[in-house]
Motif scaffolding. Structure first.
Motif: not given
Length: 54
Positions: A14-17, A22-23, A30-35, A39-41
């Motif tokens: 969260a500090a990095a924005g 999504v996991e 294993l999918l770990q995708e940051p958004h 809404k994007d997630a």
């Protein structure tokens, strides 16, 4: 059946924005995708679910 979870990111991300992630597991991967937004997630999770529909 593949299940995707949308959840808030940890404090460090969260500090990095990056606020949401999504996991899920796609086969052995294993999918770990940051958004940045929830809404994007959610949109990404829906897209992955459609792509990996049985």
């Amino acid at each position: 059946m593949t299940v995707y979870h949308v959840s808030p990111s940890g404090d460090r991300a969260a500090a990095a924005g990056v606020k949401w992630q999504v996991e899920g597991r796609e086969g052995r991967r294993l999918l770990q995708e940051p958004h940045r937004t929830q809404k994007d997630a959610i949109d990404a999770a829906r897209r992955h679910a459609r792509e990996h529909e049985p």
